[in-house]
Design a protein around this motif. Structure first.
Motif, mmCIF file in Angstrom:
data_model
loop_
_atom_site.group_PDB
_atom_site.id
_atom_site.type_symbol
_atom_site.label_atom_id
_atom_site.label_comp_id
_atom_site.label_asym_id
_atom_site.label_seq_id
_atom_site.Cartn_x
_atom_site.Cartn_y
_atom_site.Cartn_z
ATOM 1 N N ASN A 96 44.004 5.348 -138.328
ATOM 2 C CA ASN A 96 42.284 6.289 -138.603
ATOM 3 C C ASN A 96 42.359 7.397 -138.972
ATOM 4 O O ASN A 96 41.985 8.084 -139.749
ATOM 5 C CB ASN A 96 41.310 5.381 -137.274
ATOM 6 C CG ASN A 96 41.172 3.718 -138.071
ATOM 7 O OD1 ASN A 96 40.696 3.015 -138.895
ATOM 8 N ND2 ASN A 96 41.531 2.914 -136.695
ATOM 9 N N ARG A 165 35.305 6.215 -143.501
ATOM 10 C CA ARG A 165 34.899 5.345 -141.960
ATOM 11 C C ARG A 165 35.703 4.791 -141.478
ATOM 12 O O ARG A 165 35.663 3.353 -141.450
ATOM 13 C CB ARG A 165 34.010 4.855 -142.451
ATOM 14 C CG ARG A 165 32.803 6.619 -141.515
ATOM 15 C CD ARG A 165 31.713 5.848 -142.405
ATOM 16 N NE ARG A 165 30.680 5.271 -141.256
ATOM 17 C CZ ARG A 165 29.989 4.538 -141.331
ATOM 18 N NH1 ARG A 165 29.220 4.591 -142.284
ATOM 19 N NH2 ARG A 165 29.184 3.310 -140.639
ATOM 20 N N PRO A 166 37.602 5.070 -141.566
ATOM 21 C CA PRO A 166 38.144 3.712 -141.304
ATOM 22 C C PRO A 166 37.853 2.857 -140.273
ATOM 23 O O PRO A 166 38.126 3.939 -139.084
ATOM 24 C CB PRO A 166 39.319 3.992 -141.727
ATOM 25 C CG PRO A 166 39.211 5.745 -141.338
ATOM 26 C CD PRO A 166 38.011 5.623 -142.371
ATOM 27 N N ALA A 167 38.154 1.786 -139.733
ATOM 28 C CA ALA A 167 38.149 1.341 -138.358
ATOM 29 C C ALA A 167 38.977 0.029 -137.773
ATOM 30 O O ALA A 167 39.349 -0.948 -138.205
ATOM 31 C CB ALA A 167 36.578 0.824 -138.254
ATOM 32 N N PHE A 168 40.829 0.221 -138.627
ATOM 33 C CA PHE A 168 42.121 -0.532 -138.487
ATOM 34 C C PHE A 168 41.881 -1.044 -137.632
ATOM 35 O O PHE A 168 41.851 -0.008 -136.507
ATOM 36 C CB PHE A 168 42.541 -0.026 -139.702
ATOM 37 C CG PHE A 168 42.234 -0.089 -141.750
ATOM 38 C CD1 PHE A 168 43.280 -1.494 -142.308
ATOM 39 C CD2 PHE A 168 41.821 0.699 -141.641
ATOM 40 C CE1 PHE A 168 42.660 -0.877 -143.216
ATOM 41 C CE2 PHE A 168 41.401 0.822 -143.312
ATOM 42 C CZ PHE A 168 41.582 -0.129 -144.363
ATOM 43 N N SER A 172 39.416 -5.405 -137.565
ATOM 44 C CA SER A 172 39.136 -4.348 -137.656
ATOM 45 C C SER A 172 37.861 -5.534 -139.294
ATOM 46 O O SER A 172 36.956 -5.278 -139.439
ATOM 47 C CB SER A 172 39.937 -3.933 -138.400
ATOM 48 O OG SER A 172 40.705 -4.399 -139.258
ATOM 49 N N HIS A 176 34.129 -3.721 -139.583
ATOM 50 C CA HIS A 176 33.921 -2.758 -140.733
ATOM 51 C C HIS A 176 32.388 -3.642 -141.100
ATOM 52 O O HIS A 176 31.898 -2.919 -141.883
ATOM 53 C CB HIS A 176 35.094 -2.927 -141.948
ATOM 54 C CG HIS A 176 35.564 -2.144 -141.278
ATOM 55 N ND1 HIS A 176 37.534 -2.472 -141.402
ATOM 56 C CD2 HIS A 176 36.158 -0.831 -141.571
ATOM 57 C CE1 HIS A 176 38.416 -1.641 -141.652
ATOM 58 N NE2 HIS A 176 37.694 -0.726 -141.208
#
Length: 227
Positions: A96, A165-168, A172, A176
């Motif tokens: 991220n 705003r990545p939340a990998f 996930s 998201h």
């Protein structure tokens, strides 16, 4: 457009989307594939997956450019040769952080860019299917595509003026959704969803039809095993 093998390359760089593709050093990438492919083929496949992903993305008519965040010199050279811009992973703080770094690198040059994160392990990716996803994504401030397992994420977008705003990583999809991103669920985007982490994933991607780099790496391995 020009055609190279089976991929038509987009030479009109007026698309609105900039894509960020993160890639670990090849020595560590796709570790869960080792059991299915062996330790020698695994890093070659990780690079081939990324090459097919980037080539398909650059062939997409709505894509302006692709930024690859990686510290691997071999991967950087190979993906640069396809037309990607290589950005070193200076944060070195995980997936991220790398995506946020790539987003900043894009918007430092083009503040009004629409940005999307795309996994590097989509060897069956079709430009037309990615175009369909991007067309849907353009309707929302942030949007995402879940993986074939329905748990993770393969694509996340942020329109002009919005942060990615990545939340990998792991489950996930739920993160998201909770963040307010809209899930993109049209039919006919299987190649955007089919990432490859395991042998079963690779078989599913082969059923869809992988790109020339992945196909070539696998074909080269067959004679080697027969010797």
């Amino acid at each position: 457009m020009r055609t190279e093998g089976e991929i038509a390359t987009n030479t009109d760089r007026t698309g609105v989307w900039s894509l960020v593709v993160p890639l670990k050093p090849l020595a560590r990438a796709k570790s869960r594939l080792t059991q299915a492919t062996g330790p020698l083929l695994r890093p070659r496949l990780a690079l081939a997956f990324a090459q097919d992903t980037v080539a398909a993305a650059l062939a997409c008519r709505t894509v302006r450019d692709v930024v690859v965040v990686t510290d691997d010199p071999m991967a950087g050279a190979a993906l640069s040769a396809l037309g990607a811009r290589i950005v070193p992973d200076r944060p070195a703080a995980g997936l991220n952080a790398a995506l946020a770094h790539g987003e900043r690198a894009i918007r430092d040059r083009r503040p009004a860019a629409a940005v999307a994160a795309l996994n590097a392990d989509l060897p069956a990716l079709r430009p037309a299917e990615l175009s369909r996803v991007l067309e849907f994504a353009a309707e929302f401030p942030r949007a995402f595509v879940t993986d074939a397992a329905g748990i993770g994420t393969t694509f996340l977008s942020a329109s002009v003026g919005m942060e990615l705003r990545p939340a990998f990583g792991g489950p996930s999809r739920a993160r998201h959704l909770a963040s307010g991103a809209v899930e993109i669920v049209p039919a006919g985007i299987d190649s955007v969803r089919q990432d490859v982490d395991t042998g079963d994933d690779l078989r599913a991607a082969l059923t869809l039809g992988v790109g020339p780099h992945t196909a070539g790496s696998l074909a080269a391995e067959v004679p080697a095993r027969d010797r």
